[in-house]
Design a protein around this motif. Structure first.
Motif, PDB file in Angstrom:
ATOM      1  N   ALA A 173       0.821  -1.217   0.000  1.00 29.64           N
ATOM      2  CA  ALA A 173       0.000   0.000   0.000  1.00 29.64           C
ATOM      3  C   ALA A 173       0.851   1.261   0.000  1.00 29.64           C
ATOM      4  N   VAL A 174       2.130   1.158   0.381  1.00 32.57           N
ATOM      5  CA  VAL A 174       2.998   2.338   0.378  1.00 32.57           C
ATOM      6  C   VAL A 174       3.055   2.960  -1.007  1.00 32.57           C
ATOM      7  N   SER A 175       3.330   2.141  -2.023  1.00 32.73           N
ATOM      8  CA  SER A 175       3.419   2.678  -3.385  1.00 32.73           C
ATOM      9  C   SER A 175       2.048   3.111  -3.894  1.00 32.73           C
ATOM     10  N   ILE A 176       0.991   2.410  -3.461  1.00 33.46           N
ATOM     11  CA  ILE A 176      -0.355   2.817  -3.872  1.00 33.46           C
ATOM     12  C   ILE A 176      -0.669   4.205  -3.339  1.00 33.46           C
ATOM     13  N   PHE A 177      -0.366   4.442  -2.084  1.00 30.43           N
ATOM     14  CA  PHE A 177      -0.653   5.741  -1.497  1.00 30.43           C
ATOM     15  C   PHE A 177       0.239   6.835  -2.084  1.00 30.43           C
ATOM     16  N   GLN A 178       1.469   6.483  -2.431  1.00 30.74           N
ATOM     17  CA  GLN A 178       2.339   7.471  -3.061  1.00 30.74           C
ATOM     18  C   GLN A 178       1.793   7.936  -4.407  1.00 30.74           C
ATOM     19  N   SER A 179       1.112   7.037  -5.105  1.00 32.68           N
ATOM     20  CA  SER A 179       0.576   7.390  -6.417  1.00 32.68           C
ATOM     21  C   SER A 179      -0.759   8.133  -6.321  1.00 32.68           C
ATOM     22  N   VAL A 180      -1.308   8.233  -5.102  1.00 34.96           N
ATOM     23  CA  VAL A 180      -2.570   8.951  -4.901  1.00 34.96           C
ATOM     24  C   VAL A 180      -2.405   9.851  -3.674  1.00 34.96           C
ATOM     25  N   PRO A 181      -1.690  10.970  -3.801  1.00 33.75           N
ATOM     26  CA  PRO A 181      -1.465  11.833  -2.637  1.00 33.75           C
ATOM     27  C   PRO A 181      -2.754  12.482  -2.161  1.00 33.75           C
ATOM     28  N   PRO A 240     -14.590  12.350   2.305  1.00 38.08           N
ATOM     29  CA  PRO A 240     -14.562  11.246   1.336  1.00 38.08           C
ATOM     30  C   PRO A 240     -13.183  11.031   0.731  1.00 38.08           C
ATOM     31  N   GLU A 241     -12.420  12.113   0.538  1.00 44.07           N
ATOM     32  CA  GLU A 241     -11.087  11.965  -0.048  1.00 44.07           C
ATOM     33  C   GLU A 241     -10.181  11.130   0.851  1.00 44.07           C
ATOM     34  N   THR A 242     -10.202  11.412   2.154  1.00 38.35           N
ATOM     35  CA  THR A 242      -9.342  10.666   3.075  1.00 38.35           C
ATOM     36  C   THR A 242      -9.816   9.223   3.218  1.00 38.35           C
ATOM     37  N   VAL A 243     -11.129   9.024   3.244  1.00 38.31           N
ATOM     38  CA  VAL A 243     -11.654   7.665   3.321  1.00 38.31           C
ATOM     39  C   VAL A 243     -11.208   6.870   2.104  1.00 38.31           C
ATOM     40  N   TYR A 244     -11.405   7.415   0.921  1.00 42.34           N
ATOM     41  CA  TYR A 244     -11.092   6.693  -0.314  1.00 42.34           C
ATOM     42  C   TYR A 244      -9.596   6.553  -0.524  1.00 42.34           C
ATOM     43  N   PHE A 245      -8.854   7.651  -0.436  1.00 45.32           N
ATOM     44  CA  PHE A 245      -7.436   7.634  -0.787  1.00 45.32           C
ATOM     45  C   PHE A 245      -6.563   6.949   0.260  1.00 45.32           C
ATOM     46  N   ARG A 246      -7.069   6.759   1.492  1.00 49.34           N
ATOM     47  CA  ARG A 246      -6.231   6.196   2.542  1.00 49.34           C
ATOM     48  C   ARG A 246      -6.898   5.092   3.364  1.00 49.34           C
ATOM     49  N   LEU A 247      -7.996   5.409   4.045  1.00 54.10           N
ATOM     50  CA  LEU A 247      -8.467   4.569   5.139  1.00 54.10           C
ATOM     51  C   LEU A 247      -9.261   3.348   4.699  1.00 54.10           C
ATOM     52  N   SER A 299      -0.784  -8.947 -10.977  1.00 50.65           N
ATOM     53  CA  SER A 299      -0.953  -8.659  -9.559  1.00 50.65           C
ATOM     54  C   SER A 299      -2.313  -9.109  -9.061  1.00 50.65           C
ATOM     55  N   ALA A 300      -2.439  -9.169  -7.740  1.00 53.09           N
ATOM     56  CA  ALA A 300      -3.725  -9.457  -7.122  1.00 53.09           C
ATOM     57  C   ALA A 300      -4.687  -8.310  -7.408  1.00 53.09           C
ATOM     58  N   PRO A 301      -5.995  -8.594  -7.432  1.00 47.74           N
ATOM     59  CA  PRO A 301      -6.973  -7.557  -7.782  1.00 47.74           C
ATOM     60  C   PRO A 301      -7.211  -6.593  -6.626  1.00 47.74           C
ATOM     61  N   VAL A 302      -6.174  -5.862  -6.249  1.00 43.58           N
ATOM     62  CA  VAL A 302      -6.257  -4.950  -5.112  1.00 43.58           C
ATOM     63  C   VAL A 302      -5.631  -3.624  -5.521  1.00 43.58           C
ATOM     64  N   SER A 303      -6.433  -2.578  -5.616  1.00 41.00           N
ATOM     65  CA  SER A 303      -5.904  -1.272  -5.958  1.00 41.00           C
ATOM     66  C   SER A 303      -6.970  -0.222  -5.701  1.00 41.00           C
ATOM     67  N   LEU A 304      -6.544   1.033  -5.701  1.00 36.70           N
ATOM     68  CA  LEU A 304      -7.495   2.139  -5.619  1.00 36.70           C
ATOM     69  C   LEU A 304      -8.008   2.537  -6.985  1.00 36.70           C
ATOM     70  N   LEU A 305      -7.353   2.077  -8.041  1.00 39.46           N
ATOM     71  CA  LEU A 305      -7.781   2.455  -9.384  1.00 39.46           C
ATOM     72  C   LEU A 305      -9.116   1.812  -9.737  1.00 39.46           C
ATOM     73  N   SER A 308     -14.115  -0.955  -7.148  1.00 33.67           N
ATOM     74  CA  SER A 308     -15.193  -1.930  -7.298  1.00 33.67           C
ATOM     75  C   SER A 308     -14.644  -3.350  -7.322  1.00 33.67           C
ATOM     76  N   GLN A 309     -13.521  -3.573  -8.026  1.00 38.87           N
ATOM     77  CA  GLN A 309     -12.916  -4.903  -8.071  1.00 38.87           C
ATOM     78  C   GLN A 309     -12.344  -5.291  -6.706  1.00 38.87           C
ATOM     79  N   THR A 310     -11.705  -4.351  -6.041  1.00 41.48           N
ATOM     80  CA  THR A 310     -11.148  -4.628  -4.719  1.00 41.48           C
ATOM     81  C   THR A 310     -12.247  -4.990  -3.734  1.00 41.48           C
ATOM     82  N   TYR A 311     -13.348  -4.257  -3.779  1.00 47.72           N
ATOM     83  CA  TYR A 311     -14.416  -4.431  -2.802  1.00 47.72           C
ATOM     84  C   TYR A 311     -15.129  -5.770  -2.946  1.00 47.72           C
ATOM     85  N   VAL A 312     -15.280  -6.251  -4.174  1.00 51.87           N
ATOM     86  CA  VAL A 312     -16.064  -7.464  -4.376  1.00 51.87           C
ATOM     87  C   VAL A 312     -15.305  -8.722  -3.976  1.00 51.87           C
ATOM     88  N   VAL A 313     -13.991  -8.657  -3.835  1.00 58.71           N
ATOM     89  CA  VAL A 313     -13.198  -9.866  -3.574  1.00 58.71           C
ATOM     90  C   VAL A 313     -13.622 -10.569  -2.278  1.00 58.71           C
TER      91      VAL A 313
END
Length: 783
Positions: A173-181, A240-247, A299-305, A308-313
């Protein structure tokens, strides 16, 4: 012929048993679990600390991290665990109960959100978890679900293995969060993130929902992941930004990891298969073996991009587990009444989720029909439930643009570099025939090349596909697979088949495969568990596979994009790996003789599992040190523009309508507009009369018209668009009043980077804010 299913003797600490019609056979006995509570809790402290550190270093306020953790535990995990135990019983241990309970809690929360959105009572949403928990406090028969009546704790090694998967997920998640400041910051966000952020705001309003980027259009999209984030934001009052982009991400991924660990233990009946499957599914990747490119779906289907795919897993994993236990003979009782809710939740989270599950249950039902020679009514009930979810999903969530999903075998090749840069260079943006044009026009050499790419992809995806093709190892005169294998195998085959049979202009058919990646990993690990005779040999082989990932030779891309160049670049790592494997097998056979020969199949599977975990770990380690690419200022949103959008979110009413001259990315597009500039509705949180229409049903359905991709099609309602543009460019009072009176526009969000902004706007609207190039006007009410 025999029926097998797992049972946990009531009121007993005895190990799980596998019951057949004519005998009782003890399953593998787990190592004794330590009774010290501190020792059992310790493994879970490590990933929790990693998550806290990762969130802190990514700029998340510590107070909000603590608040969200408390919210997830009290409003999602607690009610979900109680409901899960009430309907399905306990697994006999807390980690699996809480993980499955969190997945169930996601469905419980969606139910509360839907009721609130339908009635306009969003302010009462924090009361919903209390209403769910209250019966479990007041009703005597339900109070017993607060504890485990017959504890069957798992080994501490199980907990440490799952914790390792959680740690690797946290580090990734470190690199994921870096790509979505976190905003406000001058940055180029991936457009889909801003699109989903707009939907999160939309889910805070009441039904019926509209597409916030094109007000008035009915929203038809699998938006339940956005609804989950919206509910979290409304309950915690975190933006919503903090919830989505981080938490939001880490709890959902953690839930998925535990759910699939439980699924692997259920199917394999081996405790250690759970953590190994969790590592392979969520910390592992497809093989590369030093090849020049990674295969599609690495990769595993886990991302912020794709939230919907992450949530359904985890939802899909929960449904698969329940279905397998039901097909093995477990009575579901009142659980049948809530399974349709789970099916609808899956369909509304990702439209590609249920078709593979339908195929898996259908295959299991067919196998039961053939082996038992009687109608498998449980399978029929599950199929009806899944079918109900798909029908409701098509009615409520599927967009008109979904019609662009068409049959085209081998269409997936069109996004693969070896084909793109050789045979597929002239394929274009449209479907172009039953087969991709480059394949249809290929000569003998080209057809062999295509076959080689497909074979290469299958071999690289062996960690997710191997479990499907391995023969049964059951003993007895008529060995047979049980329902667990058929459900998972059917899902994998259907997911792979749909991915390779269909075509979509944005390769969205790939989500059929993304959804079954963890399913395939579980099936492969179960195949390993089925064959393991010598754990030392299997562990050694797994370590060898992991080491080879780092010491094997690497191959660069060919200098010239030719068939022979790409063929050799892809084949060379495979040939070297095959040669090394053959030598290793000869040595093992020579040293161990008969016993080693019997252990070779398990060792080969273990080597592949070890390699996939090592590949993922290596990618994660590399991402921790990889420098971030520079910001593309041409398509970036400036900090000042974001501040203006946040001001609008703070001062405008929840249902106020905005008109804007921001439509394209980059914002100053002169010729062809890529209509995916979703940041005004994303950060501004309000519906726009017409902001960006690139994902509208009309645009997606028009893909290829006039030689343009769907994202570049003109605005669907040209008259409204022209009125919108004139109002900003000329400031004509009549145009502004038409926006107000005919369409209900109250605010004007203007940006001088997007086009001219007339000074005459102040004649009919009050300038409320200037922030960099952004200007916000409030239209005066009618006299």
């Amino acid at each position: 012929m025999s029926t097998t299913f797992a049972t946990h003797p009531e009121g007993s600490d005895s190990p799980t048993q596998v019951i057949t019609l004519d005998r009782v056979v003890p399953a593998e006995t787990s190592p004794p679990a330590r009774r010290d509570p501190v020792w059992r809790i310790l493994p879970w402290v490590v990933p929790a600390l990693v998550a806290v550190v990762v969130l802190h270093r990514s700029g998340t306020p510590d107070r909000q991290t603590a608040l969200y953790a408390a919210y997830f535990a009290a409003a999602v995990m607690l009610p979900g665990t109680l409901v899960m135990r009430g309907l399905f019983g306990s697994r006999g241990n807390w980690p699996e109960d809480l993980g499955l309970g969190a997945a169930a809690g996601m469905v419980v929360q969606l139910t509360g959100w839907a009721l609130a959105a339908a009635t306009g009572l969003q302010s009462l949403l924090p009361v919903w978890p209390v209403l769910v928990v209250l019966p479990f406090l007041l009703v005597g028969k339900l109070r017993r679900h607060w504890r485990i009546a017959s504890p069957q704790p798992l080994p501490v090694a199980w907990s440490w293995g799952v914790a390792a998967a959680l740690v690797l997920a946290g580090l990734r998640a470190v690199s994921i969060f870096q790509s979505v400041p976190l905003p406000p910051v001058t940055f180029t966000y991936y457009q889909d993130i801003l699109y989903h952020l707009g939907l999160v705001h939309e889910m805070m309003r009441s039904m019926p929902f509209q597409a916030p980027q094109v007000a008035g259009d009915t929203l038809r999209y699998h938006y339940l992941s956005d609804a989950d984030m919206a509910a979290a934001s409304m309950i915690t009052h975190i933006s919503p930004e903090t919830v989505y982009f981080r938490l939001w991400l880490l709890p959902v991924v953690a839930t998925a990891i535990v759910v699939f660990a439980a699924l692997a233990r259920t199917v394999s009946r081996r405790w250690w298969a759970g953590p190994v499957a969790a590592l392979a599914a969520f910390a592992g990747e497809a093989l590369s073996l030093g090849g020049p490119i990674a295969p599609f779906g690495a990769s595993a289907p886990v991302s912020l991009l794709s939230p919907s795919q992450t949530y359904v897993v985890p939802l899909l994993g929960l449904f698969a587990l329940v279905a397998i236990e039901a097909l093995r003979g477990r009575r579901l009782g009142w659980a049948w009444a809530v399974l349709p809710l789970l099916a609808v939740a899956c369909a509304g989270s990702k439209s590609s989720a249920l078709p593979p599950l339908l195929a898996g249950v259908a295959l299991a039902g067919l196998a039961l029909l053939v082996t038992r020679r009687r109608m498998p009514w449980t399978a029929a009930g599950l199929l009806a439930t899944i079918g109900f979810g798909m029908v409701v999903g098509l009615r409520l969530f599927a967009g008109g643009g979904a019609g662009t999903l068409e049959v085209q075998p081998l269409g997936l090749l069109r996004i693969m570099a070896p084909y793109q840069l050789t045979l597929g260079g002239e394929d274009g943006m449209t479907r172009g025939g039953l087969l991709p044009p480059g394949v249809a026009e290929a000569g003998p050499a080209g057809r062999w090349f295509v076959a080689g790419i497909v074979l290469w992809w299958v071999l690289m995806e062996a960690p997710r596909l191997l479990g499907v093709v391995l023969p049964a190892r059951r003993t007895g005169p008529r060995p047979e697979r049980d329902a667990g294998f058929w459900v998972l195998a059917g899902m994998v085959v259907a997911g792979v088949g749909a991915t390779w049979v269909f075509w979509h202009p944005s390769a969205s058919q790939g989500y059929f495969f993304a959804g079954i990646i963890p399913i395939g990993a579980v099936l492969t690990v179960c195949a390993l568990a089925e064959r393991t005779a010598s754990r030392r040999a299997v562990i050694a082989a797994g370590v060898a596979g992991a080491v080879w990932v780092f010491v094997g030779p690497a191959t660069d891309r060919p200098i010239v994009n030719t068939l022979s160049g790409w063929a050799w670049a892809l084949a060379r790592p495979l040939l070297i790996t095959a040669a090394v494997t053959a030598v290793a097998c000869v040595i093992v056979i020579a040293i161990g003789k008969g016993r080693a020969t019997r252990a070779l199949p398990a060792m080969l599977i273990a080597a592949i599992v070890g390699a996939t975990i090592a590949t993922g770990a290596g990618t994660t380690a590399e991402s921790l040190t990889r420098p971030q690419p520079p910001v593309n200022t041409r398509v970036a949103i400036s900090k000042a523009e974001m501040r203006a959008a946040f001001w609008l979110d703070t001062h405008a009413g929840r249902d106020d309508l905005v008109a804007t001259n921001v439509h394209c990315m980059p914002i100053d597009a002169k010729k062809v507009c890529d209509a995916r500039g979703f940041w005004v509705t994303g950060f501004g949180g309000r519906r726009a009369l017409i902001e960006s229409w690139g994902y509208s049903d009309a645009s997606v359905a028009a893909n290829g018209v006039n030689g343009l991709r769907y994202t570049q099609q003109p605005a669907p309602d040209r008259a409204v668009f022209d009125l919108n543009q004139r109002a900003f460019a000329t400031g004509d009072v009549t145009d502004v009043e038409r926006l107000r009176d005919e369409y209900g526009v109250r605010w004007l969000f203007a940006d001088t980077r997007a086009g001219p902004v007339a000074d005459a706007l102040t004649e009919s609207a009050d300038l409320r804010l200037v922030s960099g190039t952004a200007r916000i006007y409030e239209i005066r009410p009618a006299a």
